[in-house]
Design an enzyme around this catalytic site. Structure first.
Site, mmCIF file in Angstrom:
data_model
loop_
_atom_site.group_PDB
_atom_site.id
_atom_site.type_symbol
_atom_site.label_atom_id
_atom_site.label_comp_id
_atom_site.label_asym_id
_atom_site.label_seq_id
_atom_site.Cartn_x
_atom_site.Cartn_y
_atom_site.Cartn_z
ATOM 1 N N TYR A 52 0.763 -1.119 0.150
ATOM 2 C CA TYR A 52 -0.064 0.030 -0.026
ATOM 3 C C TYR A 52 0.844 1.105 -0.132
ATOM 4 C CZ TYR A 52 -3.074 3.783 1.781
ATOM 5 O OH TYR A 52 -3.642 4.949 1.702
ATOM 6 N N GLY A 59 -6.024 5.406 -0.184
ATOM 7 C CA GLY A 59 -7.418 5.358 0.402
ATOM 8 C C GLY A 59 -8.093 4.252 -0.574
ATOM 9 N N ASN A 194 1.615 10.739 6.689
ATOM 10 C CA ASN A 194 0.676 9.777 7.338
ATOM 11 C C ASN A 194 0.877 9.932 8.804
ATOM 12 O OD1 ASN A 194 -0.468 6.600 6.758
ATOM 13 N ND2 ASN A 194 -1.580 8.314 7.033
ATOM 14 N N ARG A 280 -13.096 27.949 49.297
ATOM 15 C CA ARG A 280 -12.834 26.831 50.245
ATOM 16 C C ARG A 280 -12.500 25.672 49.401
ATOM 17 N NH1 ARG A 280 -17.606 23.942 53.202
ATOM 18 N NH2 ARG A 280 -18.542 25.933 52.400
#
Length: 507
Positions: A52, A59, A194, A280
Site C-alpha cells: 500500500y 485510500g 501519514n 474553600r
C-alpha cells in the site's frame, strides 16, 4: 542542540524548538535505522511487491496497482492533491513543533524515508524556513493529511513559505537559503504526511501553556482569598489526608506556602465561619484539573515518540504491515479532556472574581472596586467579559472526539477529529489565560483597598510584578491592553518564575 532518536523527545524539547528556536539533529543510531528501512523499500520496488502506498494508490485507490515508472509521480501527486487545507494559518510555533515531531517520528526508522529527505526537513527547521499551513482540514485519521501535505510541499519547493519574516514561494525561500528542492521517491510522500503531528504539535504547546496557567491559578487564587479575608484552615493537611488525591494535596500545600505570612487571611469565626466553595474548594477543583493534565501529559509523551504512519516497515523482520497507528483517537480524547479541565479553571476563577467585585459578597470592598461608585463603574464590565469568555468555553468544550464522518468513499469510515479537538483546546487555554488575568487584575485592585503591604510575601511578589506595567484603577479607563498583557505573562510563565523563587510550587 536536541538530538532526535525517535524515542526520547519531551514536551520541554518541543517547546524549546518551537518557541525558542533551538536546533535539532539526528542520532547516529536513528540514521542507521532509517537507512536500513529505506533499503527494504528499494527491495519492494525491485521485487514488484504489492505494498500500500508504495506500489498502489491511496485510500479507496488501495487496489489500484502503480507501474514502476510511476511510483515517484504517485508520491508528488499525493502531496499536491492532499495539500488543500483552508482557514487561518497555523502560527510559527505550531509549525516548528509539527516539523520536529514529524522528524522524530521518521527517525524511528519504520517509515521508509530517505536520509536525504529527512535531512532536508531538519535543515529547513534549523534555518527556520517554515511552510505556510492552513489550520482547517484534518479528520485526524489517516493522519493529519491535509496539513502535513503543506509541510511536505515545502521540501518539494512548492507552496508558500515564511523565511526571515517574509512570505514567499517555497522555491524562492529554499533558493535564498542555499537549498535545493527534493524529488520524492517511493513511499516518501506517504511517510511525510501519514501521521498525527498537527494535532500533537498543537496539543504539546497547549499542554505546556496549560501547565503554567494551572500553577499560576494557585497563586492568583491565594491572592483573591487574601483580599476576601478568606480562611486558610480549609487547606490544612489533615483535610487532604482523609481524601488522599495527591493533586489535591499538592494544591493545598501550595496554598499554605503561598499564604504564609499574610496579614489579610482570617480564622474560622473571625469574619465568617466558612468560605464559599470557589475559595474553600480550590484544592479539590484545581487538584482535579491537575489530574486531567497528568492524563494528557502521559498520552502526549507516547504520541511524540510513536510511529504513526502506514504502512509500517519492519526491516529487522522483513515485515511490511498496513495498520492504523495514524488514527488520532488517543489524542482526540486527551485534547477534549484537556479543554474540559481547563474550562473549569476559568469557571471557578470567574466566580472568585464575582466575589471581589460584588459588594454584597466581598466583605467591605467598594462596589466593582470603583473609587467613585456610580460616577465610575470600575471593574463592572471586566466581570462581564470574564463571564462571556467562560460561556464561550462551554461551547468550545463540546467534544470533537464523539464525532466521525466517513471519508474516502467509506474506506476511511471512522475518524477521530483529533485536530479539531486540539485546535479548540488551544482556544480554550487562550480564554482561560484572559479570565485568570481579569481575576488577577481584580485581586491587585482589591489589594489597594485592603493594603498591599499586608499580602503574604509570595503573593506580594506577584502583585509587584503586575504593578510594574498595570497601574491601579484610580479612575475609569479601558483595561483591554492590561488584560491582554497580563494574560500573555501568565501563559508564558514569566511571573511564575519570579514567584517560584519565593515559593517553589508543586504541580
Amino acid at each position: 542542540m536536541i538530538i532526535l532518536d525517535g524515542s526520547t523527545l519531551t514536551v520541554e524539547d518541543v517547546t524549546q524548538v518551537a518557541c525558542e528556536g533551538k536546533r535539532v539533529g539526528i542520532s547516529h543510531e536513528a540514521l542507521k535505522r532509517v537507512t536500513q528501512c529505506r533499503a527494504r523499500v528499494e527491495q519492494i520496488i525491485q521485487n514488484h511487491e504489492t505494498i500500500y502506498g508504495v506500489t498502489t494508490g491511496f485510500g479507496k485507490f488501495a487496489d489500484v496497482l502503480i507501474p514502476a515508472n510511476e511510483v515517484e509521480t504517485l508520491q508528488a501527486n499525493l502531496i499536491r492533491s492532499h495539500a488543500c487545507a483552508v482557514g487561518e494559518e497555523l502560527p510559527p510555533d505550531v509549525v516548528r513543533a509539527m516539523m520536529v515531531l514529524r522528524a522524530n517520528a521518521l527517525a524511528k526508522g519504520y517509515s521508509g524515508i530517505t536520509v536525504e529527505t529527512l535531512s532536508m526537513l531538519i535543515e529547513c527547521l534549523n534555518q527556520d524556513i517554515l511552510p505556510v499551513i492552513p489550520a482547517q482540514g484534518s479528520l485526524g485519521a489517516s493522519g493529519d493529511l491535509a496539513l502535513l501535505s503543506h509541510l511536505a510541499l515545502l521540501l518539494m519547493g512548492e507552496g508558500k513559505a515564511v523565511w526571515k519574516g517574509k512570505k514567499m514561494p517555497a522555491a524562492e525561500a529554499l533558493r535564498q537559503a542555499g537549498l535545493k528542492p527534493i524529488r520524492l521517491q517511493a513511499k516518501e510522500g506517504l511517510a511525510l504526511i501519514n501521521g498525527t503531528q498537527a494535532m500533537t504539535a498543537i496539543g504539546v504547546l497547549t499542554f505546556a501553556r496549560a501547565e503554567r496557567l494551572v500553577k499560576m491559578a494557585d497563586v492568583i487564587a491565594a491572592m483573591t482569598l487574601e483580599v476576601l479575608r478568606g480562611i486558610p484552615e480549609a487547606f490544612d493537611e489533615a483535610v487532604q489526608d482523609v481524601r488522599p488525591y495527591p493533586e489535591q494535596a499538592a494544591v493545598a500545600a501550595n496554598l499554605r506556602d503561598l499564604l504564609y505570612g499574610s496579614k489579610l487571611t482570617t480564622r474560622q469565626g473571625e469574619v465568617r465561619v466558612q468560605d464559599a466553595y470557589s475559595l474553600r474548594c480550590i484544592p479539590q477543583v484545581h487538584g482535579a484539573i491537575r489530574q486531567v493534565l497528568t492524563y494528557v501529559g502521559e498520552k502526549l509523551a507516547i504520541e511524540m515518540n510513536a510511529a504513526t504512519d502506514n504502512p509500517l516497515i519492519f526491516a529487522d523482520s522483513n515485515k511490511v504491515i498496513s495498520g492504523g497507528n495514524f488514527h488520532g483517537q488517543p489524542i482526540a480524547f486527551a485534547m477534549d479532556f484537556l479543554k474540559i479541565g481547563m474550562s473549569e479553571l476559568a469557571n471557578i476563577s470567574e466566580r472568585r472574581l464575582e466575589r471581589i467585585v460584588n459588594a454584597q459578597l466581598s466583605g467591605g470592598l467598594p462596589p466593582f472596586l470603583s473609587r467613585r461608585p456610580g460616577v465610575e463603574s470600575g471593574m463592572m464590565i471586566a466581570q462581564y467579559v470574564a463571564a462571556s469568555i467562560v460561556s464561550e468555553n462551554k461551547v468550545l468544550c463540546h467534544p470533537s472526539s464523539v464525532d466521525s464522518i466517513p471519508s474516502s468513499a467509506n474506506q476511511e469510515d471512522h475518524v477521530s477529529m483529533g485536530t479539531n479537538a486540539a485546535r479548540h483546546a488551544a482556544n480554550v487555554v487562550e480564554n482561560v489565560a484572559r479570565v485568570l488575568a481579569i481575576e488577577l487584575i481584580g485581586a491587585c485592585e482589591a489589594a489597594e483597598h485592603r493594603g498591599s503591604d499586608r499580602l503574604a510575601p509570595a503573593t506580594r511578589v506577584l502583585y509587584d510584578a503586575v504593578r510594574e506595567n498595570v497601574q491601579p484603577l484610580i479612575q475609569d479607563r479601558s483595561i483591554t491592553g492590561d488584560i491582554e498583557y497580563v494574560a500573555s505573562q501568565l501563559k508564558e510563565g514569566v511571573w511564575l518564575r519570579r514567584v517560584e523563587k519565593v515559593v517553589p510550587l508543586i504541580c
